[in-house]
Design a protein around this motif. Structure first.
Motif, PDB file in Angstrom:
ATOM      1  N   ALA A   1       0.774  -1.164  -0.028  1.00  0.00           N
ATOM      2  CA  ALA A   1      -0.203  -0.034  -0.165  1.00  0.00           C
ATOM      3  C   ALA A   1       0.723   1.205  -0.092  1.00  0.00           C
ATOM      4  O   ALA A   1       1.871   1.307   0.788  1.00  0.00           O
ATOM      5  CB  ALA A   1      -1.042   0.089   1.288  1.00  0.00           C
TER       6      ALA A   1
ATOM      7  N   GLU B   1      -2.495   5.635   0.930  1.00  0.00           N
ATOM      8  CA  GLU B   1      -3.879   4.519   1.336  1.00  0.00           C
ATOM      9  C   GLU B   1      -4.005   4.503   2.681  1.00  0.00           C
ATOM     10  O   GLU B   1      -4.907   3.844   3.187  1.00  0.00           O
ATOM     11  CB  GLU B   1      -3.437   3.370   0.862  1.00  0.00           C
ATOM     12  N   HIS B   2      -3.142   5.125   3.571  1.00  0.00           N
ATOM     13  CA  HIS B   2      -3.379   5.240   4.900  1.00  0.00           C
ATOM     14  C   HIS B   2      -3.367   6.654   5.546  1.00  0.00           C
ATOM     15  O   HIS B   2      -3.085   6.859   6.669  1.00  0.00           O
ATOM     16  CB  HIS B   2      -2.115   4.668   5.628  1.00  0.00           C
TER      17      HIS B   2
ATOM     18  N   VAL C   1      -7.631   3.017   4.510  1.00  0.00           N
ATOM     19  CA  VAL C   1      -7.210   2.820   3.320  1.00  0.00           C
ATOM     20  C   VAL C   1      -7.945   3.599   2.312  1.00  0.00           C
ATOM     21  O   VAL C   1      -9.197   3.657   2.322  1.00  0.00           O
ATOM     22  CB  VAL C   1      -7.227   1.208   2.944  1.00  0.00           C
TER      23      VAL C   1
END
Length: 216
Positions: free
Chosen positions: A2, A6-7, A61
């Motif tokens: 990722a 995405e975080h 995410v």
């Protein structure tokens, strides 16, 4: 792996916040009776429901810009459930995004998506596929490479060019947002390996703003 984007949102680290459009294309006449809680034309509905995520975060995410398409056979009233579904997930999703979308749309994370997933009697398969979503206000196209091909046009409701819309229907998930009613110029599904192949022209399309959020 990722990406850092995405975080980016810790506020949904245990839930989801999704926003975009819901597009339904099916075998029913326009407008689809299922959308307003009535039985489908002919007793069953053969369609696709595309969730185009303009913005979205699932468990931290970022899934913005992706599309999830459910190819569905609805054997009776849509609200009675027992849908038979093949789920097609945008192949542009990374592994982390793909897994996050599956957790959300399977209902595993709870909330309103769990209610939606509860209508599915059989999830036949999940596949990754190239998705081209070019629809706005029931006009444009939806294509999933080799599996779904649909071209749509709106229904014009008055001499001034205003489009036909629904308000307050059971499947309209943003209060006050209109659901735009149209017809398919073409609508093809080609999934013979799952017993899902059909072709309908001049039938229902409905597109509306869509928003689901859950923070446990």
């Amino acid at each position: 792996m990722a990406t850092s984007s995405e975080h980016a949102d810790n506020t949904t680290a245990r839930g989801y916040a999704l926003e975009g459009t819901l597009l339904e294309i099916c075998s029913c006449g326009a407008p689809c009776p299922c959308f307003i809680g009535e039985d489908p034309d002919g007793g069953a509905c053969y369609g696709v429901i595309a969730f185009n995520l303009e913005r979205g975060v699932v468990e931290g995410v970022d899934v913005s810009g992706l599309t999830v398409v459910n190819v569905a056979v609805i054997p009776g009233n849509a609200l009675a459930g027992q849908w038979r579904v093949v789920q097609l997930v945008d192949e542009r999703a990374s592994v982390a995004q793909h897994e996050a979308l599956l957790r959300a749309f399977s209902g595993d994370l709870g909330g309103p998506l769990a209610d939606l997933a509860g209508l599915v009697g059989e999830l036949v398969a999940v596949e990754r596929a190239p998705v081209s979503h070019g629809a706005e206000n029931a006009s444009g196209h939806l294509r999933v490479d080799g599996m779904v091909d649909a071209a749509l046009e709106p229904i014009v409701a008055s001499p001034d060019g205003a489009q036909a819309t629904l308000h307050g229907s059971p499947f309209s998930t943003v209060a006050g947002a209109p659901a735009y009613v149209g017809k398919s110029r073409t609508f093809r599904v080609n999934l013979p390996r799952y017993g899902m192949s059909w072709s309908f022209d001049g039938r229902n399309t409905i597109q509306t703003a869509w928003h689901m959020e859950h923070r446990p």
